[in-house]
Design a protein around this motif. Structure first.
Motif, PDB file in Angstrom:
ATOM      1  N   LYS A  85       0.915  -1.070  -0.123  1.00 30.20           N
ATOM      2  CA  LYS A  85       0.010   0.050  -0.159  1.00 30.20           C
ATOM      3  C   LYS A  85       0.830   1.247  -0.075  1.00 30.20           C
ATOM      4  N   LEU A  86       1.883   1.181   0.629  1.00 32.26           N
ATOM      5  CA  LEU A  86       2.839   2.437   0.708  1.00 32.26           C
ATOM      6  C   LEU A  86       3.534   2.637  -0.627  1.00 32.26           C
ATOM      7  N   GLY A  87       3.986   1.454  -1.324  1.00 28.00           N
ATOM      8  CA  GLY A  87       4.804   1.832  -2.587  1.00 28.00           C
ATOM      9  C   GLY A  87       3.501   1.797  -3.730  1.00 28.00           C
ATOM     10  N   ALA A  88       2.462   1.636  -3.319  1.00 24.84           N
ATOM     11  CA  ALA A  88       1.223   2.245  -4.409  1.00 24.84           C
ATOM     12  C   ALA A  88       0.932   3.759  -4.412  1.00 24.84           C
ATOM     13  N   VAL A  89       1.303   4.554  -3.483  1.00 21.50           N
ATOM     14  CA  VAL A  89       0.840   5.891  -3.332  1.00 21.50           C
ATOM     15  C   VAL A  89       1.371   6.688  -4.511  1.00 21.50           C
ATOM     16  N   CYS A  90       2.887   6.719  -4.613  1.00 20.18           N
ATOM     17  CA  CYS A  90       3.521   7.544  -5.677  1.00 20.18           C
ATOM     18  C   CYS A  90       5.029   6.685  -5.654  1.00 20.18           C
ATOM     19  N   SER A  91       5.704   7.329  -6.843  1.00 13.41           N
ATOM     20  CA  SER A  91       7.157   6.539  -7.003  1.00 13.41           C
ATOM     21  C   SER A  91       7.839   6.967  -5.936  1.00 13.41           C
ATOM     22  N   VAL A  92       7.875   8.102  -5.366  1.00 14.46           N
ATOM     23  CA  VAL A  92       8.711   8.400  -4.115  1.00 14.46           C
ATOM     24  C   VAL A  92       8.641   7.516  -2.764  1.00 14.46           C
ATOM     25  N   TRP A  93       7.252   7.306  -2.610  1.00 18.98           N
ATOM     26  CA  TRP A  93       6.998   6.293  -1.654  1.00 18.98           C
ATOM     27  C   TRP A  93       7.501   4.978  -1.884  1.00 18.98           C
ATOM     28  N   ARG A  94       7.186   4.789  -3.283  1.00 12.18           N
ATOM     29  CA  ARG A  94       7.324   3.413  -3.715  1.00 12.18           C
ATOM     30  C   ARG A  94       9.002   3.081  -3.692  1.00 12.18           C
ATOM     31  N   ASN A  95       9.866   3.996  -3.761  1.00 11.53           N
ATOM     32  CA  ASN A  95      11.107   3.916  -3.903  1.00 11.53           C
ATOM     33  C   ASN A  95      11.770   3.700  -2.323  1.00 11.53           C
ATOM     34  N   ILE A  96      11.193   4.605  -1.508  1.00 13.10           N
ATOM     35  CA  ILE A  96      11.707   4.462  -0.060  1.00 13.10           C
ATOM     36  C   ILE A  96      11.095   3.299   0.338  1.00 13.10           C
ATOM     37  N   ALA A  97       9.887   2.670   0.034  1.00 11.56           N
ATOM     38  CA  ALA A  97       9.166   1.647   0.513  1.00 11.56           C
ATOM     39  C   ALA A  97      10.249   0.375   0.047  1.00 11.56           C
ATOM     40  N   TRP A  98      10.445   0.285  -1.072  1.00 10.16           N
ATOM     41  CA  TRP A  98      11.263  -0.858  -1.823  1.00 10.16           C
ATOM     42  C   TRP A  98      12.848  -0.974  -1.325  1.00 10.16           C
ATOM     43  N   ALA A  99      13.389   0.274  -0.854  1.00  8.35           N
ATOM     44  CA  ALA A  99      14.538   0.028  -0.226  1.00  8.35           C
ATOM     45  C   ALA A  99      14.768   0.110   1.359  1.00  8.35           C
ATOM     46  N   THR A 100      13.560  -0.318   1.853  1.00 12.45           N
ATOM     47  CA  THR A 100      13.408  -0.452   3.393  1.00 12.45           C
ATOM     48  C   THR A 100      13.395  -2.055   3.831  1.00 12.45           C
ATOM     49  N   PRO A 101      14.257  -2.698   3.978  1.00  9.60           N
ATOM     50  CA  PRO A 101      14.189  -3.895   4.285  1.00  9.60           C
ATOM     51  C   PRO A 101      13.182  -4.569   5.274  1.00  9.60           C
ATOM     52  N   MET A 102      12.944  -3.574   6.508  1.00 16.55           N
ATOM     53  CA  MET A 102      12.331  -3.854   7.759  1.00 16.55           C
ATOM     54  C   MET A 102      10.780  -3.718   7.368  1.00 16.55           C
ATOM     55  N   LEU A 103      10.446  -3.433   6.284  1.00 15.88           N
ATOM     56  CA  LEU A 103       9.174  -3.462   6.002  1.00 15.88           C
ATOM     57  C   LEU A 103       8.499  -4.703   5.375  1.00 15.88           C
ATOM     58  N   TRP A 104       9.504  -5.423   4.888  1.00 12.78           N
ATOM     59  CA  TRP A 104       9.369  -6.697   4.235  1.00 12.78           C
ATOM     60  C   TRP A 104      10.013  -7.895   5.061  1.00 12.78           C
ATOM     61  N   SER A 105      10.191  -7.533   6.350  1.00 13.17           N
ATOM     62  CA  SER A 105      10.745  -8.565   7.284  1.00 13.17           C
ATOM     63  C   SER A 105       9.439  -9.405   7.692  1.00 13.17           C
ATOM     64  N   SER A 106       8.410  -9.267   7.540  1.00 15.39           N
ATOM     65  CA  SER A 106       7.132 -10.176   7.943  1.00 15.39           C
ATOM     66  C   SER A 106       6.398 -10.549   6.909  1.00 15.39           C
ATOM     67  N   LEU A 107       5.628 -11.546   6.771  1.00 17.62           N
ATOM     68  CA  LEU A 107       4.704 -11.983   5.677  1.00 17.62           C
ATOM     69  C   LEU A 107       3.711 -13.015   6.280  1.00 17.62           C
ATOM     70  N   THR A 108       2.499 -12.743   5.494  1.00 24.97           N
ATOM     71  CA  THR A 108       1.566 -13.860   5.910  1.00 24.97           C
ATOM     72  C   THR A 108       1.173 -14.365   4.475  1.00 24.97           C
TER      73      THR A 108
END
Length: 531
Positions: A85-108
């Motif tokens: 959802k964060l990466g879907a807002v805009c390219s700036v948010w997407r680039n930050i989210a994609w480069a932040t490993p902590m956001l991807w450290s949990s998964l269902t």
């Protein structure tokens, strides 16, 4: 993709590019993949205005704070798709989210039926899993495997080996691992040949309640502290029991539960659910097990199938065999075929000599023929032991709605003994601060109100009131009535209002209840009243 529950649904035809080039928009069934506007679009500029004013490191920290904590017990309200959802807002948010490993450290991973029916779907499904884990960098991983419906999914086609090959490759990074898929799929978890140096929480709960007969071992897990197991023969599972601080066991046999407790001397939190009788593979302890660190104990026996109600295990089978000197919070939910048995609970507290803070009793008894009614004297014996009790939660649910019988602590005699201004005997429950009661009205207002008045400290009562008796701060009453809404005269209403003004939070609601031939049914008759 994302389901309406907010979980990630790994589907076919999905490749790693979808995470980079698409944004999510909700539909009635699933959130579909939609095209994100180019970076020069007006919506893109507006969406990223605030973030462009901040250093990317600060924006990343804000994103991380927006991610919900990973819970061992699955919650339908937990949205684990926040990174997308964060990466879907805009390219700036997407680039930050994609480069932040902590956001991807949990998964269902919620496995949909169609992904197993379509052979072409599986490569994309697995590719998306690999992409997500890659984005997490080298951080510890929290993973949950679950499904929409165990009975509608063709598990014979489930690519368990391929899926677990990906997960096993990162076993050294597992921090939390939750398995809510059929145990037939667990064979690919190479626990006996792998090390889990970071594993903190491990839970296995097959959604079909099938008993695990394969060996499952996670012995090399020096950080393991939280364990939840369901439908497992104890002889087929092994771990570092001596390290556990929190344990939940469900559908284990009585002897297996006690054997587990003998192996877990450091336990602080314990939950035992739906214990069953079995063949007795393990010897019963000759003396009560000494659980020196246990502080919270929850015993639930009401979730078993109604057809198996005759197999409800008496709580005494467990609590007669343990001693818990540091116990602070005890919760008991009785089975449908048995009343809450007060005498063995009283004996358990007496033997443990614990300073209990919170007591919760939920009596779900439905039979009128078994387990005789517990008398007032049994309850008084219980409460005389609990001088340290500050909170009591009592819910009485059976098929005699509206009657005054059976296991109710909120009677006139009980309330009078809690009133320090009545009688010569020591005030009952002198530390009590909060009462929550659900059930038939077993008291009278002219008895309850004076007790609350005597234990309500206003500025003029501080000196007169005994310092050994605590002020009651909160009262919650949810009362059943089988004829008409409960009515209170103006005098009672005004006294309750005055108590509220003096600092007691009072909630009251009335439930209109009726019983059919099959099962009790309840209907809310009037809304809650807050004084």
């Amino acid at each position: 993709m994302q389901s309406d529950d907010g979980d990630i649904v790994l589907i076919g035809n999905a490749s790693s590019d979808h995470l980079n080039t698409h944004k999510l928009s909700k539909t009635s069934a699933l959130v579909q993949v939609a095209h994100i506007p180019p970076s020069g679009h007006v919506a893109d500029e507006r969406g990223s205005l605030f973030l462009r004013m901040l250093p990317s490191e600060i924006a990343a920290e804000i994103f991380i704070l927006s991610i919900p904590d990973f819970e061992i017990y699955e919650s339908r309200t937990t949205d684990v798709s926040a990174p997308l959802k964060l990466g879907a807002v805009c390219s700036v948010w997407r680039n930050i989210a994609w480069a932040t490993p902590m956001l991807w450290s949990s998964l269902t991973l919620k496995i949909p039926k169609n992904s197993l029916q379509d052979n072409d779907a599986m490569p994309g499904y697995l590719a998306l899993l690999e992409e997500w884990i890659t984005r997490s960098g080298t951080l510890p991983l929290s993973i949950r495997l679950t499904t929409f419906s165990v009975f509608s999914v063709p598990w014979g086609k489930f690519p368990g080996r391929e899926l677990f090959d990906i997960l096993n490759e990162h076993a050294a990074r597992w921090r939390d691992f939750i398995l809510n898929i059929p145990c037939s799929c667990w064979q690919y978890l190479r626990g006996n040949s792998q090390s889990f140096p970071l594993l903190r929480s491990f839970a296995v709960r097959p959604p079909d309640n099938a008993i695990l007969v394969r060996q499952l071992q996670i012995n090399d897990s020096p950080q393991l502290r939280h364990l939840s197991i369901c439908c497992i023969f104890l002889s087929t599972f092994s771990c570092r029991w001596d390290l556990l601080l929190s344990l939940c066991v469900e559908m284990l046999q009585v002897d297996e539960c006690l054997e587990v407790l003998s192996r877990t001397p450091q336990l602080v939190h314990l939950s035992i659910r739906n214990t069953i009788y079995g063949e007795g593979e393990y010897e019963m302890p000759e003396k009560p097990l000494f659980l020196s660190q246990l502080q919270t104990f929850q015993y639930i026996n009401n979730e078993a199938d109604d057809n198996r109600s005759d197999d409800d295990v008496d709580v005494a089978e467990i609590i007669d065999k343990i001693t818990t000197p540091k116990l602070r919070d005890f919760s008991y939910t009785g089975g449908k075929s048995q009343r809450a048995r007060i005498k063995p609970i009283t004996a358990f507290f007496t033997r443990s000599a614990c300073s209990l803070d919170t007591l919760t009793i939920v009596d779900t008894h439905r039979s009128q023929d078994r387990d005789p009614y517990t008398g007032d004297e049994d309850l008084l014996d219980l409460f005389r032991q609990l001088t340290s009790l500050t909170r009591i939660w009592w819910s009485k649910k059976d098929d005699r709605i509206g009657t005054n019988g059976g296991n109710s602590p909120l009677t006139d005699s009980f309330l009078q003994m809690c009133n320090p201004e009545i009688g010569t005997e020591t005030c009952l429950l002198p530390s009590l601060e909060s009462i929550s009661y659900t059930g038939p009205k077993t008291f009278s207002w002219p008895i309850l109100i004076p007790m609350l008045e005597a234990r309500c400290r206003t500025s003029g009562q501080l000196d007169a009131m005994s310092t050994d008796v605590a002020c009651i701060k909160e009262v919650t009453l949810q009362l059943y009535d089988d004829e008409s809404p409960l009515e209170m005269d103006n005098v009672v209403e005004s006294k309750l209002q005055r108590l509220a003004e003096n600092g007691i939070l009072i909630r009251r609601s009335t439930i209109k209840a009726w019983v059919d031939a099959e099962q009790p049914k309840f209907k809310l008759w009037s809304s809650s009243t807050l004084f």
